[in-house]
Design a protein around this motif. Sequence first.
Motif, PDB file in Angstrom:
ATOM      1  N   GLN A  69       0.835  -1.208   0.000  1.00  0.00           N
ATOM      2  CA  GLN A  69       0.000   0.000   0.000  1.00  0.00           C
ATOM      3  C   GLN A  69       0.871   1.260   0.000  1.00  0.00           C
ATOM      4  O   GLN A  69       0.598   2.229  -0.722  1.00  0.00           O
ATOM      5  N   ALA A  70       1.931   1.245   0.815  1.00  0.00           N
ATOM      6  CA  ALA A  70       2.844   2.400   0.867  1.00  0.00           C
ATOM      7  C   ALA A  70       3.545   2.605  -0.473  1.00  0.00           C
ATOM      8  O   ALA A  70       3.774   3.746  -0.897  1.00  0.00           O
ATOM      9  N   THR A  71       3.865   1.512  -1.146  1.00  0.00           N
ATOM     10  CA  THR A  71       4.516   1.595  -2.455  1.00  0.00           C
ATOM     11  C   THR A  71       3.594   2.254  -3.478  1.00  0.00           C
ATOM     12  O   THR A  71       4.044   3.048  -4.318  1.00  0.00           O
ATOM     13  N   GLN A  72       2.320   1.924  -3.399  1.00  0.00           N
ATOM     14  CA  GLN A  72       1.352   2.566  -4.305  1.00  0.00           C
ATOM     15  C   GLN A  72       1.260   4.059  -4.031  1.00  0.00           C
ATOM     16  O   GLN A  72       1.143   4.870  -4.960  1.00  0.00           O
ATOM     17  N   ARG A  73       1.343   4.455  -2.755  1.00  0.00           N
ATOM     18  CA  ARG A  73       1.212   5.866  -2.378  1.00  0.00           C
ATOM     19  C   ARG A  73       2.454   6.671  -2.741  1.00  0.00           C
ATOM     20  O   ARG A  73       2.350   7.850  -3.076  1.00  0.00           O
ATOM     21  N   ASN A  74       3.638   6.056  -2.634  1.00  0.00           N
ATOM     22  CA  ASN A  74       4.877   6.818  -2.789  1.00  0.00           C
ATOM     23  C   ASN A  74       5.942   5.962  -3.481  1.00  0.00           C
ATOM     24  O   ASN A  74       7.012   5.698  -2.905  1.00  0.00           O
ATOM     25  N   PRO A  75       5.682   5.519  -4.726  1.00  0.00           N
ATOM     26  CA  PRO A  75       6.579   4.537  -5.368  1.00  0.00           C
ATOM     27  C   PRO A  75       8.018   5.013  -5.523  1.00  0.00           C
ATOM     28  O   PRO A  75       8.953   4.230  -5.353  1.00  0.00           O
ATOM     29  N   GLN A  76       8.230   6.280  -5.848  1.00  0.00           N
ATOM     30  CA  GLN A  76       9.587   6.775  -6.094  1.00  0.00           C
ATOM     31  C   GLN A  76      10.221   7.410  -4.865  1.00  0.00           C
ATOM     32  O   GLN A  76      11.382   7.821  -4.903  1.00  0.00           O
ATOM     33  N   GLY A  77       9.466   7.501  -3.787  1.00  0.00           N
ATOM     34  CA  GLY A  77      10.019   8.070  -2.553  1.00  0.00           C
ATOM     35  C   GLY A  77      10.999   7.110  -1.904  1.00  0.00           C
ATOM     36  O   GLY A  77      10.913   5.885  -2.095  1.00  0.00           O
TER      37      GLY A  77
END
Length: 608
Positions: free
Chosen positions: A52-60
Amino acid sequence: MSRTSSDAITWGKMLRKLPTIARAIPRIVKGMKLANVQDPTQPCGLGWYFEQATQRNPQGPALLYGDTVLSYAQANEQANRIAHYLLAQGIGKGDCVAIFIENRPQLLVTVLAVAKVGAVSAMVNTSQTGDALVHSLALVAPVAVVVGDERVAAFNDVRARTSLSGSRTWWLADQDSAAAPCGFVDLISSSASHPGENPASSQQVFFNDPCFYLYTSGTTGLPKAGVFRHGRWMRTSTSFGLIALDMQPADVLYCTLPLYHATGLCVCWGAAICGASGFAIRRKFSASQFWSDVRRYRATTLGYVGELCRYLVDQPTSAEDRRHEVRKMIGNGLRPGAWSAFKTRFGVDHICELYAASDGNIGFTNVLNFDNTVGFSLMGWELVQYDHDSGAPLRNLQGRMQKVPKGEPGLLMARIDDKAPLDGYTDPAKTEKTIFKDVFVPGDRYFNTGDLLRNIGFGHGQFVDRLGDTYRWKGENVSTTEVENVLLQHPQVAEAVAYGVEINGTNGRAGMAAITPSESLATLDFVELLQFLQCKLPAYAVPLFLRIKVKMDTTGTFKYQKNRLKSEAFDPCATDDEPVYAWLPGTATYVRVDRQLAAQIQQGQYRY
């Protein structure tokens, strides 16, 4: 002994926090909804939440370490390849995989992969060797192990005493290490050709499935393995990441704590994942490099535990002390003596002290940013009277436990219910020993934390002591934490550990403290130090013995190893080259203890 009433939380203090409370309420409501997963068919936990976090901030940035920066998309993809490989090797839901790797990104990527499969990571303490390592592995019966190159020698020493197969003994390169050593399979190269997409298995992990086996620190006896389930991981991640810290994608949390313990692994990393924030780590804590790392990673949040803050305060002052972007910090064990010193010197706005234990079912968090408190808990809890000799909770004639008055120290009992289940240990018998039934009403169940807290107002707790750290002398209960705090106020004392020791022919335990001088033993004025302690402490709490140490022995989470200090007591034969001093009855200073004086004391020639 008790803390001053200035720590009490009054109506006036609460009213001044109204704006903070108003801002926190939406987070608390949202956090409680996310944390309390009740649907047994709803996917949750570490693997699912990281996706879920990857979907929200993939390049962060997800993981930062030295010059390495892995984005959420990169870390997730690496974990997915390992997860697909593990599945292909027959690792399935509920299987235990032992993890024996020091702090570095590959450790967290591997743990993430194991979680996505639905298997359980046994987080082995990386300082363990020999019998302790064999014991820790045997406790959890792993079907596989992942060993970092830096721990290969320690593992090989005990390998013949385990039943692990060579095909499931995986190896992770460390920095410039080359090929996998004999008897190990290279995990990264073996998994490189597997798919980078999220495995279907991460959608089949539910709140009651175990995520980790976390070991007690082993300061007393051999470690026990506590079960940490995915539902509890969700509660931890959202409670600290959302409710307490309000972590956002722009935040970076810097953590030098060992990731085999819950504070680093679950609280700090979980909080970062909750906010889709960066998580910056270091192999081992360094007081001299701490703030330069903080600036390098542009950290906004710190993770701390034990004496870490004291070590930082003891560093020479610098014009750079406030040149950083840190606004908040989360951890536990910050003593009142260091709290204000740290906050003032380094300019950190919010110290989010917490109380929790990896083997328990309750957590307190200082959401409202009061000083010298672990905050409040949304779980059910009570402080009860206890027997000062055995540490056991007391019951009245009706068989019920008795609550202590507000402001008084009491044994913390945490209610076990659907909102706060107890995961316990891998050994059910050890779990059962911590559970008490029919505590206040028939049928209720409570977990005995073994810790003393006091309620300082509005449901806020203040940590007092671990029960084993309270001893009785002259008919009075002495809190080692209180004695340590006073010793640390003395300018010539850099570190202090207080404990009780036995003297033949006396009741209870006499006070003793191991201290590390700020400068040297030669500069320590024992007459002045004794006068200082007599002014600050009741007579029964003034330590009768002092042991001078150049460096304190601590666990990986900076907990002092008191058991050895207690067993060696004031015997100069046991303390080797560390001198011991005694305050003899009727004198005004501490004198050096030699074999003859130690024998005289134990033979009752001095009336204590």
